[in-house]
Design a protein around this motif. Structure first.
Motif, PDB file in Angstrom:
ATOM      1  N   ARG A   4      37.744 -20.033  12.466  1.00  0.00           N
ATOM      2  CA  ARG A   4      38.071 -19.875  11.048  1.00  0.00           C
ATOM      3  C   ARG A   4      37.778 -21.216  10.383  1.00  0.00           C
ATOM      4  NH1 ARG A   4      39.864 -16.116   7.801  1.00  0.00           N
ATOM      5  NH2 ARG A   4      40.379 -14.736   9.518  1.00  0.00           N
ATOM      6  N   VAL A   5      36.793 -21.206   9.483  1.00  0.00           N
ATOM      7  CA  VAL A   5      36.222 -22.413   8.903  1.00  0.00           C
ATOM      8  C   VAL A   5      36.589 -22.534   7.428  1.00  0.00           C
ATOM      9  CG1 VAL A   5      34.033 -23.575   8.365  1.00  0.00           C
ATOM     10  CG2 VAL A   5      34.305 -22.358  10.539  1.00  0.00           C
ATOM     11  N   ALA A   6      37.014 -23.730   7.039  1.00  0.00           N
ATOM     12  CA  ALA A   6      37.260 -24.041   5.629  1.00  0.00           C
ATOM     13  C   ALA A   6      35.991 -24.588   4.988  1.00  0.00           C
ATOM     14  CB  ALA A   6      38.396 -25.052   5.488  1.00  0.00           C
ATOM     15  N   GLY A   7      35.220 -25.363   5.750  1.00  0.00           N
ATOM     16  CA  GLY A   7      33.996 -25.940   5.228  1.00  0.00           C
ATOM     17  C   GLY A   7      33.248 -26.738   6.271  1.00  0.00           C
ATOM     18  N   GLN A  26      40.141 -24.046   9.195  1.00  0.00           N
ATOM     19  CA  GLN A  26      41.120 -23.473   8.283  1.00  0.00           C
ATOM     20  C   GLN A  26      42.437 -23.266   9.010  1.00  0.00           C
ATOM     21  OE1 GLN A  26      40.438 -22.740   4.958  1.00  0.00           O
ATOM     22  NE2 GLN A  26      42.614 -22.319   4.761  1.00  0.00           N
ATOM     23  N   GLY A  27      43.531 -23.612   8.354  1.00  0.00           N
ATOM     24  CA  GLY A  27      44.868 -23.414   8.895  1.00  0.00           C
ATOM     25  C   GLY A  27      45.490 -24.729   9.329  1.00  0.00           C
ATOM     26  N   CYS A  28      46.698 -24.985   8.804  1.00  0.00           N
ATOM     27  CA  CYS A  28      47.393 -26.219   9.168  1.00  0.00           C
ATOM     28  C   CYS A  28      48.898 -26.028   9.039  1.00  0.00           C
ATOM     29  CB  CYS A  28      46.935 -27.368   8.278  1.00  0.00           C
ATOM     30  SG  CYS A  28      47.676 -28.949   8.767  1.00  0.00           S
ATOM     31  N   PRO A  38      44.429 -29.674   0.899  1.00  0.00           N
ATOM     32  CA  PRO A  38      45.511 -28.674   0.924  1.00  0.00           C
ATOM     33  C   PRO A  38      44.999 -27.236   0.945  1.00  0.00           C
ATOM     34  CG  PRO A  38      45.330 -29.636  -1.262  1.00  0.00           C
ATOM     35  CD  PRO A  38      44.426 -30.433  -0.353  1.00  0.00           C
ATOM     36  N   GLN A  39      43.762 -27.022   0.536  1.00  0.00           N
ATOM     37  CA  GLN A  39      43.186 -25.683   0.571  1.00  0.00           C
ATOM     38  C   GLN A  39      43.011 -25.183   2.010  1.00  0.00           C
ATOM     39  OE1 GLN A  39      41.622 -28.481  -0.255  1.00  0.00           O
ATOM     40  NE2 GLN A  39      39.612 -28.511   0.691  1.00  0.00           N
ATOM     41  N   THR A  40      43.143 -26.069   2.983  1.00  0.00           N
ATOM     42  CA  THR A  40      42.993 -25.669   4.390  1.00  0.00           C
ATOM     43  C   THR A  40      44.310 -25.224   5.021  1.00  0.00           C
ATOM     44  OG1 THR A  40      43.359 -27.895   5.277  1.00  0.00           O
ATOM     45  CG2 THR A  40      41.077 -27.309   4.696  1.00  0.00           C
ATOM     46  N   PHE A  41      45.411 -25.295   4.302  1.00  0.00           N
ATOM     47  CA  PHE A  41      46.718 -24.951   4.882  1.00  0.00           C
ATOM     48  C   PHE A  41      46.810 -23.490   5.316  1.00  0.00           C
ATOM     49  CE2 PHE A  41      49.293 -28.351   2.300  1.00  0.00           C
ATOM     50  CZ  PHE A  41      48.654 -29.366   2.996  1.00  0.00           C
ATOM     51  N   ASP A  42      46.308 -22.567   4.501  1.00  0.00           N
ATOM     52  CA  ASP A  42      46.451 -21.129   4.724  1.00  0.00           C
ATOM     53  C   ASP A  42      45.667 -20.687   5.963  1.00  0.00           C
ATOM     54  OD1 ASP A  42      46.650 -18.360   4.608  1.00  0.00           O
ATOM     55  OD2 ASP A  42      45.677 -18.181   2.648  1.00  0.00           O
ATOM     56  N   PHE A  43      46.374 -20.143   6.950  1.00  0.00           N
ATOM     57  CA  PHE A  43      45.729 -19.696   8.185  1.00  0.00           C
ATOM     58  C   PHE A  43      44.846 -18.466   7.981  1.00  0.00           C
ATOM     59  CE2 PHE A  43      48.895 -22.463  10.029  1.00  0.00           C
ATOM     60  CZ  PHE A  43      48.230 -23.023  11.103  1.00  0.00           C
ATOM     61  N   ASP A  44      44.991 -17.787   6.855  1.00  0.00           N
ATOM     62  CA  ASP A  44      44.167 -16.604   6.572  1.00  0.00           C
ATOM     63  C   ASP A  44      43.027 -16.915   5.611  1.00  0.00           C
ATOM     64  OD1 ASP A  44      45.708 -14.838   8.176  1.00  0.00           O
ATOM     65  OD2 ASP A  44      47.218 -14.759   6.581  1.00  0.00           O
TER      66      ASP A  44
END
Length: 171
Positions: A4-7, A26-28, A38-44
């Motif tokens: 799961r990738v944020a960027g 993604q997910g923290c 902070p946009q990476t906090f959500d595990f979904d």
């Protein structure tokens, strides 16, 4: 296997030494105050990518000196991060990993996230571990590759050999 990738930053100069492929997972669970991602906090959140696609993208760039795993919290996706780190090392590249956990927490295992054996296996592929949460009150913009003074750049192979934390000495 999926990640799961944020960027992704295909050629980063700020996420470790040299030209690096920086993978922001993604997910923290840490939710550090003042976090710059902070946009990476959500595990979904983010998007799912195949691990093989990431490996192929890394292989296709002959300029890379390594890969940096950051986020989010890479260790919350430990099986895929271990496989990615193993593949990166087999290419002759270095692996850096940013984590909000301290090295001491990691080697004790983190219940519900990973076991001691899983983290030892992962760390066997890591060259530099940047450990510890970002602490806003300890923010220091003069640090190389860290955001706050509590964070350390740990030379993982030397630390494992010495059985004591050995920090990286930058030129």
């Amino acid at each position: 296997m999926q990640v799961r990738v944020a960027g992704i930053e295909e050629e980063s100069y700020v996420d470790g030494e040299g030209i690096r492929f920086a993978l922001f997972v993604q997910g923290c669970p840490h939710h550090c105050a003042g976090c710059h991602n902070p946009q990476t906090f959500d595990f979904d959140g983010g998007r799912l990518m195949e691990l093989n696609e990431l490996i192929d993208r890394i292989k296709s760039n002959p300029l890379l000196s390594g890969v940096t795993l950051t986020g989010g919290e890479p260790l919350c996706q430990l099986p895929s991060m271990t496989e990615l780190a193993r593949a990166v090392k087999s290419m002759g590249l270095t692996v850096w990993c940013y984590t909000g956990f301290t090295f001491e927490e990691l080697i004790g295992g983190v219940e519900g996230i990973f076991s001691v054996d899983e983290i030892k296996n992962f760390l066997s592929y890591v060259d530099v571990l940047v450990d510890g949460p970002f602490i806003e009150d300890r923010r220091d913009l003069t640090l190389n590759f860290c955001g706050s003074t509590n964070q350390r750049l740990i030379d993982v192979p030397r630390t494992i050999s010495a059985r004591s934390v050995v920090e990286v000495e930058l030129d």
